[in-house]
Motif scaffolding. Structure first.
Motif, mmCIF file in Angstrom:
data_model
loop_
_atom_site.group_PDB
_atom_site.id
_atom_site.type_symbol
_atom_site.label_atom_id
_atom_site.label_comp_id
_atom_site.label_asym_id
_atom_site.label_seq_id
_atom_site.Cartn_x
_atom_site.Cartn_y
_atom_site.Cartn_z
ATOM 1 N N TRP A 47 0.838 -1.272 0.125
ATOM 2 C CA TRP A 47 -0.044 -0.048 0.016
ATOM 3 C C TRP A 47 0.812 1.215 -0.009
ATOM 4 C CZ3 TRP A 47 1.564 2.281 4.697
ATOM 5 C CH2 TRP A 47 1.883 1.374 5.531
ATOM 6 N N GLY A 48 0.108 2.439 0.116
ATOM 7 C CA GLY A 48 1.011 3.769 -0.121
ATOM 8 C C GLY A 48 1.805 3.700 -1.305
ATOM 9 N N ARG A 49 1.016 3.595 -2.200
ATOM 10 C CA ARG A 49 1.731 3.385 -3.878
ATOM 11 C C ARG A 49 1.698 4.985 -4.411
ATOM 12 N NH1 ARG A 49 -2.266 -0.904 -5.251
ATOM 13 N NH2 ARG A 49 -3.526 0.063 -4.011
ATOM 14 N N ASP A 50 0.615 5.927 -4.268
ATOM 15 C CA ASP A 50 0.511 7.020 -4.897
ATOM 16 C C ASP A 50 -0.374 7.826 -3.955
ATOM 17 O OD1 ASP A 50 1.450 9.206 -6.445
ATOM 18 O OD2 ASP A 50 0.597 8.058 -8.331
ATOM 19 N N PHE A 51 -0.625 9.309 -4.271
ATOM 20 C CA PHE A 51 -1.588 10.080 -4.235
ATOM 21 C C PHE A 51 -2.067 11.096 -5.201
ATOM 22 C CE2 PHE A 51 2.594 11.744 -2.597
ATOM 23 C CZ PHE A 51 2.646 13.223 -3.349
ATOM 24 N N ASP A 52 -3.029 11.702 -5.101
ATOM 25 C CA ASP A 52 -3.626 12.675 -6.061
ATOM 26 C C ASP A 52 -4.142 13.754 -5.421
ATOM 27 O OD1 ASP A 52 -4.441 13.791 -8.336
ATOM 28 O OD2 ASP A 52 -5.960 12.569 -8.747
ATOM 29 N N LEU A 53 -3.373 14.782 -5.132
ATOM 30 C CA LEU A 53 -3.683 15.951 -4.452
ATOM 31 C C LEU A 53 -3.274 17.382 -4.906
ATOM 32 C CD1 LEU A 53 -2.404 14.793 -0.971
ATOM 33 C CD2 LEU A 53 -4.917 14.935 -1.629
ATOM 34 N N THR A 54 -3.564 18.523 -4.328
ATOM 35 C CA THR A 54 -3.243 19.674 -5.047
ATOM 36 C C THR A 54 -2.468 20.531 -3.985
ATOM 37 O OG1 THR A 54 -5.335 20.059 -6.153
ATOM 38 C CG2 THR A 54 -4.081 21.901 -5.807
ATOM 39 N N ASP A 55 -1.290 20.960 -4.367
ATOM 40 C CA ASP A 55 -0.258 21.719 -3.427
ATOM 41 C C ASP A 55 -0.968 23.192 -3.269
ATOM 42 O OD1 ASP A 55 0.512 23.502 -5.472
ATOM 43 O OD2 ASP A 55 2.421 22.469 -6.113
ATOM 44 N N HIS A 56 -0.264 23.770 -2.195
ATOM 45 C CA HIS A 56 -0.612 25.170 -2.094
ATOM 46 C C HIS A 56 -0.547 26.260 -3.176
ATOM 47 C CE1 HIS A 56 3.640 25.412 -0.930
ATOM 48 N NE2 HIS A 56 3.486 26.935 -0.996
ATOM 49 N N LYS A 57 0.065 25.844 -4.124
ATOM 50 C CA LYS A 57 0.097 26.718 -5.428
ATOM 51 C C LYS A 57 -0.767 26.435 -6.298
ATOM 52 C CE LYS A 57 5.284 26.860 -4.870
ATOM 53 N NZ LYS A 57 6.594 26.801 -5.298
ATOM 54 N N GLY A 58 -1.764 25.521 -6.066
ATOM 55 C CA GLY A 58 -2.754 25.115 -6.954
ATOM 56 C C GLY A 58 -2.235 24.271 -8.070
ATOM 57 N N GLN A 59 -1.094 23.347 -7.882
ATOM 58 C CA GLN A 59 -0.777 22.649 -9.174
ATOM 59 C C GLN A 59 -1.060 21.373 -8.563
ATOM 60 O OE1 GLN A 59 0.897 23.439 -12.034
ATOM 61 N NE2 GLN A 59 0.314 25.369 -11.377
ATOM 62 N N PRO A 60 -1.586 20.292 -9.367
ATOM 63 C CA PRO A 60 -1.793 18.871 -9.194
ATOM 64 C C PRO A 60 -0.442 18.214 -8.760
ATOM 65 C CG PRO A 60 -2.952 19.714 -11.184
ATOM 66 C CD PRO A 60 -2.019 20.688 -10.661
ATOM 67 N N ARG A 61 -0.604 17.349 -7.822
ATOM 68 C CA ARG A 61 0.571 16.486 -7.201
ATOM 69 C C ARG A 61 0.590 15.313 -7.057
ATOM 70 N NH1 ARG A 61 5.495 19.480 -8.312
ATOM 71 N NH2 ARG A 61 5.100 21.452 -7.684
#
Length: 208
Positions: A47-61
């Motif tokens: 597990w812990g393979r990846d994430f799909d979030l947005t950084d504080h600058k508005g960029q998908p990460r």
């Protein structure tokens, strides 16, 4: 919530996370010799393979954005009175201790309190510890999926009597997740680790 009660609650949450991690490893057996890490080696987990979030600058990460770097990821929130700022300060100190090699380390804070941790608030907070740190956030669905993927725990508590509706604490997993330069989850830095031990572990991963 007073300081002592908050510390006790977060420690309990950390203990629950440790139990979950231990259970996740049940039935897994490795014949390879243990790596000389001070942190908990969880290289065998699936597990812990990846994430799909947005950084504080508005960029998908996602993890692919940090390939080539060792990544330290911590779940926390900007209104945390003690554990979060201490952990973030330790992460920053580790990077500085590594010298030039520290440029190949990325620190991430995933907020467990996105309703209060706006991009602006999150950005000011993380960069106060280190200018290269990034704050990550997601909506309720993204956070629920992320917690499941990383065996993490977080839960907002009800405000105490007489407190404003936005004056509350959030219980959360307190460990640091560490990924190697290929984006593979390798280590779990739990309580009791020192900055020197953290730096030594990251130095090993940077040499791989």
């Amino acid at each position: 919530m007073n300081r002592q009660r908050h510390i006790a609650v977060v420690r309990r949450a950390g203990a629950l996370g440790a139990v979950a991690l231990a259970l996740a490893g049940c039935g897994q057996r490795s014949e390879a010799p243990a790596a000389p890490f001070h942190s908990v080696d969880i290289s065998a987990v699936e597990w812990g393979r990846d994430f799909d979030l947005t950084d504080h600058k508005g960029q998908p990460r996602s993890l692919t954005d940090f390939r080539g770097k060792v990544v330290m990821m911590f779940f926390g929130f900007t209104n945390c009175p003690d554990i979060c700022p201490t952990t973030m300060a330790d992460m920053a100190q580790v990077i500085r201790k590594l010298g030039e090699e520290g440029e190949r380390v990325q620190g991430l804070l995933v907020t467990v309190d996105p309703s209060r941790d706006t991009p602006e608030v999150l950005g000011r907070y993380v960069t106060a510890f280190h200018p290269a740190f990034l704050g990550l956030r997601g909506d309720a669905a993204a956070m629920k999926a992320l917690a499941a993927e990383f065996k993490a725990f977080y839960a907002a508590r009800q405000p105490e009597a007489g407190h404003a509706h936005d004056d509350y604490m959030v219980d959360h997993t307190r460990a640091i997740y560490v990924f190697d330069r290929r984006g593979k989850l390798r280590l779990l830095m739990t309580s009791g680790r020192t900055v020197d031990q953290m730096a030594a572990d990251l130095a090993l991963l940077l040499k791989e």
